[in-house]
Design a protein around this motif. Structure first.
Motif, short mmCIF file in Angstrom:
data_model
loop_
_atom_site.label_atom_id
_atom_site.label_comp_id
_atom_site.label_asym_id
_atom_site.label_seq_id
_atom_site.Cartn_x
_atom_site.Cartn_y
_atom_site.Cartn_z
N LYS A 129 -2.08 -14.82 6.85
CA LYS A 129 -0.63 -14.97 6.67
C LYS A 129 -0.30 -16.20 5.82
CE LYS A 129 0.82 -12.68 10.90
NZ LYS A 129 1.30 -12.87 12.26
N ILE A 130 -1.08 -17.26 6.01
CA ILE A 130 -0.80 -18.51 5.29
C ILE A 130 -1.43 -18.51 3.90
CG2 ILE A 130 -1.19 -21.01 5.30
CD1 ILE A 130 -1.16 -20.80 8.41
N CYS A 131 -2.69 -18.10 3.80
CA CYS A 131 -3.44 -18.23 2.55
C CYS A 131 -3.81 -16.90 1.92
CB CYS A 131 -4.74 -18.98 2.81
SG CYS A 131 -4.59 -20.57 3.58
N GLY A 132 -3.37 -15.79 2.49
CA GLY A 132 -3.80 -14.47 2.03
C GLY A 132 -3.54 -14.19 0.57
N PHE A 133 -2.48 -14.74 0.04
CA PHE A 133 -2.15 -14.48 -1.36
C PHE A 133 -3.17 -15.11 -2.31
CE2 PHE A 133 -0.30 -18.54 -0.46
CZ PHE A 133 -0.22 -19.23 -1.66
N LEU A 134 -4.01 -16.02 -1.82
CA LEU A 134 -5.03 -16.67 -2.65
C LEU A 134 -6.40 -16.00 -2.54
CD1 LEU A 134 -4.23 -20.40 -1.76
CD2 LEU A 134 -3.58 -19.19 -3.83
N PHE A 135 -6.55 -15.01 -1.67
CA PHE A 135 -7.87 -14.43 -1.40
C PHE A 135 -8.52 -13.79 -2.62
CE2 PHE A 135 -7.40 -13.78 3.49
CZ PHE A 135 -7.48 -15.14 3.66
N THR A 136 -7.77 -13.05 -3.40
CA THR A 136 -8.35 -12.40 -4.58
C THR A 136 -7.37 -12.50 -5.75
OG1 THR A 136 -7.42 -10.21 -4.14
CG2 THR A 136 -9.59 -10.70 -3.16
N SER A 137 -7.90 -12.31 -6.93
CA SER A 137 -7.04 -12.34 -8.12
C SER A 137 -6.07 -11.15 -8.11
CB SER A 137 -7.89 -12.32 -9.39
OG SER A 137 -8.72 -11.18 -9.42
N ASP A 138 -6.50 -10.01 -7.56
CA ASP A 138 -5.62 -8.84 -7.50
C ASP A 138 -4.41 -9.11 -6.61
OD1 ASP A 138 -7.34 -7.50 -9.16
OD2 ASP A 138 -8.29 -6.32 -7.56
N ARG A 139 -4.63 -9.76 -5.48
CA ARG A 139 -3.53 -10.08 -4.57
C ARG A 139 -2.59 -11.09 -5.22
NH1 ARG A 139 -5.55 -10.57 1.56
NH2 ARG A 139 -3.32 -10.47 1.94
N LEU A 140 -3.15 -12.03 -5.92
CA LEU A 140 -2.34 -13.05 -6.59
C LEU A 140 -1.48 -12.41 -7.69
CD1 LEU A 140 -1.66 -16.05 -6.84
CD2 LEU A 140 -3.59 -16.28 -8.39
N ARG A 141 -2.09 -11.51 -8.46
CA ARG A 141 -1.36 -10.85 -9.55
C ARG A 141 -0.31 -9.87 -9.04
NH1 ARG A 141 -6.52 -10.38 -12.42
NH2 ARG A 141 -6.62 -8.27 -11.63
N SER A 142 -0.48 -9.36 -7.82
CA SER A 142 0.45 -8.36 -7.29
C SER A 142 1.78 -8.95 -6.83
CB SER A 142 -0.21 -7.61 -6.12
OG SER A 142 -0.32 -8.46 -5.00
#
Length: 155
Positions: A11-24
């Motif tokens: 929930k806190i850091c999930g958006f940093l886990f992969t480049s795909d999640r970051l780009r989404s």
């Protein structure tokens, strides 16, 4: 309990886990995630990162990441450009140093259980402790030169 801990990190850091999640993420979602991360890493008045600054860096980074990358790959990419992305480097370093499991502790108790059940009837507590240390610190034990140890003992 382990999965609850992982979900909290997600929930806190999930958006940093992969480049795909970051780009989404769109601009608004990314800003909210960065501010949430800033709040999670804040201790009193001291904060490790600035959420708005991190958001600006990650928006710029979204266009630079071409292929699927995990967090370590992204950190390596960022370290080469650390002057451009200082907050992102800090965020990824923190992400990659947070322990998510307690596997080492679980293995320790598992080994102790095996030792105890196998040798329970013939062993004192002191011997059990020593065997547990040997089982847990096996990598250190493999580096010991036994011939030198035996020579020291003989002399």
């Amino acid at each position: 309990m382990r999965f609850e801990q992982y979900e909290g990190y997600e929930k806190i850091c999930g958006f940093l886990f992969t480049s795909d999640r970051l780009r989404s993420l769109d601009d608004k979602s990314l800003l909210a995630a960065c501010v949430n991360l800033e709040d999670a890493l804040k201790s009193g008045e001291h904060k490790d990162i600035d959420g708005l600054e991190l958001c600006c860096e990650l928006l710029f980074l979204q266009g630079s990441l071409q292929k699927y990358m995990g967090p370590l790959d992204i950190l390596i990419f960022l370290k080469k450009r650390s002057l451009i992305y200082p907050s992102a480097v800090i965020a990824y370093r923190i992400l990659l140093t947070i322990p998510v499991t307690i596997a080492t502790t679980e293995r320790s108790f598992s080994k102790l259980k095996l030792l105890k059940s196998y040798l329970r009837s013939t062993m004192t507590q002191e011997r059990l402790n020593e065997l547990a240390i040997i089982a847990l610190e096996n990598d250190v034990l493999e580096k010991i030169n036994y011939e030198d140890l035996i020579e020291d003992f003989i002399s």
